[in-house]
Enzyme design. Structure first.
Site, short mmCIF file in Angstrom:
data_model
loop_
_atom_site.label_atom_id
_atom_site.label_comp_id
_atom_site.label_asym_id
_atom_site.label_seq_id
_atom_site.Cartn_x
_atom_site.Cartn_y
_atom_site.Cartn_z
N ASP A 1 0.81 -1.23 0.00
CA ASP A 1 0.00 0.00 0.00
C ASP A 1 0.84 1.27 0.00
OD1 ASP A 1 -2.15 -1.81 0.36
OD2 ASP A 1 -2.02 -1.62 2.54
N GLU B 1 -11.24 0.44 -3.86
CA GLU B 1 -10.56 1.01 -2.69
C GLU B 1 -9.28 1.70 -3.15
OE1 GLU B 1 -9.48 -2.25 -0.13
OE2 GLU B 1 -8.52 -3.36 -1.75
#
Length: 483
Positions: free
Chosen positions: A19, A222
């Site tokens: 991420d 997302e």
């Protein structure tokens, strides 16, 4: 000035930072990401750590240490296993301090920590809140998740959040998913917390809205992130396919976004001839990252998966083609941030493979390890740790392929593989996937690591190397030498 070659993953093989959001501060690239544990039972179980590298030496990453611990957040639930520190983002405020925006499972809020340095010891600061003091996420909005924070040239501050997976009650934690793509909040830069506007949907289509639109096949899931290049806003997100990062563009940071394309897939799905997870060039899973520009070159940051499950994720990056405002999908490589082929001399660990698959194909991974049978996979020995780069490719069985891109092999005359295991057969070395072998290496059982070699010659300046095994038994592929 470069001191080291850059490879993928660009951090040490024992470090699991997915991420990652890259940001440049004073000539260094800092990455802010989640922190998985090797063989972790769930995502994001570690505290936040930070790594950085000089913009002109992207193979030389420095560990900045733990920058924020989970227990520093007053709302931290007692149970960590299902309530980890998820994907953060960082922005420098008008006061010169650095603000880390993050989501922690079980809180339903977006939290903020602050520090005087980009990679110092962050202190808890507060929760993003409405003017009445209520934190966002507490007024029946869709789940606040994966915050992306962006400060525009005019000083306006924006926060982007959202999670659109309809059927995951564990992650939703009683909240509803967004049905209209990503949400945007304008925040007051005076305190970096208070909502001035929002939530507002910016035009990124979700699953129900995508059919018949430019988003068809790539609806929002997302991983919100915003960047601005040459006056255009680029919203980066993970699609419902999950293995890919996509982007959309607009001339306004809060509305009008149109689908732009795919930036990268952690299975190379979408590149010519690669159509789905079964035929991907790696086992796939979720991904999250963003874009950065350095001296006129553009890079996409993302993560890959290891250890036969989704929760041992590692940071990768690729140079990406950018022309006339459009990004073109990058392929996964071993040389990522190196800005050119790796040298045709030296020892290379097998974990820098960009393609790993068996004759049974690949799959989209879950939180439960998939079976070993017929599948080579990336792993390490022992438990999670902060040292010891011994990751390797396990279970190179009949039909297994490990691919590496790219090398300058003009002066390379020999290739040696370093393996151990109970294998009897031949490793074919080729410069094209499924291509004619340029070398054949006979292997036999060896309890301890042993090298097997063959001569090569007449190869080019930018070549891939594919190692495919035909035979009985299996071996662990530790590394290879080019001489």
């Amino acid at each position: 000035m470069k001191t080291k070659q850059a490879v993928n993953p660009y951090l040490p093989s024992w470090e699991y930072v997915p991420d990652a959001e890259p940001h440049i501060v004073d000539g260094r690239v800092y990455i802010y990401g989640s922190h998985d544990l090797f063989n972790g039972l769930n995502f994001c179980l570690g505290d936040y750590v930070c790594w950085s590298a000089p913009v002109d030496d992207l193979g030389n990453w420095r560990y900045e240490g733990i920058i924020f611990k989970r227990e520093q957040d007053p709302a931290a639930p007692k149970i960590r296993l299902t309530n980890g520190l998820a994907a953060p983002d960082m922005i420098q405020g008008p006061d010169g301090r650095f603000y880390l925006y993050y989501f922690m499972g079980g809180t339903k809020m977006i939290s903020v920590a602050v520090c005087d340095k980009p990679a110092g010891k962050y202190e808890f600061y507060g929760y993003v809140k409405y003017e009445d003091g209520t934190p966002i996420g507490k007024k029946e909005e869709p789940l606040q998740f994966d915050p992306g924070v962006f400060m525009d040239d005019d000083g306006k501050l924006y926060l982007y959040t959202g999670f659109a997976l309809q059927g995951n009650p564990l992650l939703l934690d009683g909240s509803k998913p967004t049905e209209h793509g990503a949400m945007c909040f304008e925040l007051d830069p005076a305190d970096m917390l208070t909502v001035k506007m929002g939530p507002k949907y910016i035009g990124i289509a979700s699953e129900k809205e995508a059919p018949g639109s430019s988003y068809e096949g790539h609806p929002f899931l997302e991983a919100s992130s915003m960047r601005k290049f040459n006056g255009t806003y680029y919203f980066i997100y993970s699609s419902l396919n999950s293995h890919e990062l996509c982007y959309a563009t607009s001339d306004n940071p809060t509305e009008g976004f149109e689908f732009g394309g795919v930036l990268v897939s952690n299975g190379d799905i979408g590149l010519p001839g690669i159509t789905d997870v079964k035929n991907a060039r790696n086992c796939t899973g979720n991904t999250h990252g963003s874009l950065i520009e350095i001296n006129g070159s553009y890079y996409v940051f993302y993560h890959r998966h290891s250890n036969r499950k989704q929760s041992s994720r590692q940071a990768c990056a690729e140079r990406i083609r950018f022309e006339n405002g459009k990004f073109y999908q990058a392929e996964m490589t071993s040389c990522g941030l190196n800005d050119g082929p790796l040298k045709g001399k030296g020892n290379y660990p097998s974990y820098i493979a960009c393609n790993v698959y068996g004759k049974k194909g690949t799959r989209f991974l879950s939180m439960i390890k998939h079976p070993k049978s017929g599948h080579p996979y990336l792993t390490q020995d022992g438990k999670d740790r902060e040292q010891g780069s011994d990751q390797y490719i396990a279970n190179m069985c009949d039909g297994a392929v490990a691919g590496f891109k790219y090398f300058d092999l003009r002066e390379t005359s020999k290739v040696r593989i370093n393996i151990k295991g109970k294998a009897t057969g031949v490793v074919y070395v080729s410069t094209e996937e499924g291509g004619k072998p340029v070398a054949e290496i006979q292997v036999k059982p060896c309890k301890e690591q042993h090298g097997f070699a063959a001569d090569v010659n007449g190869l080019g300046e930018k070549e891939a190397l594919y190692f495919s095994y035909k035979g009985t038994g299996a071996f662990n592929f530790m590394s290879f030498d080019l001489k």
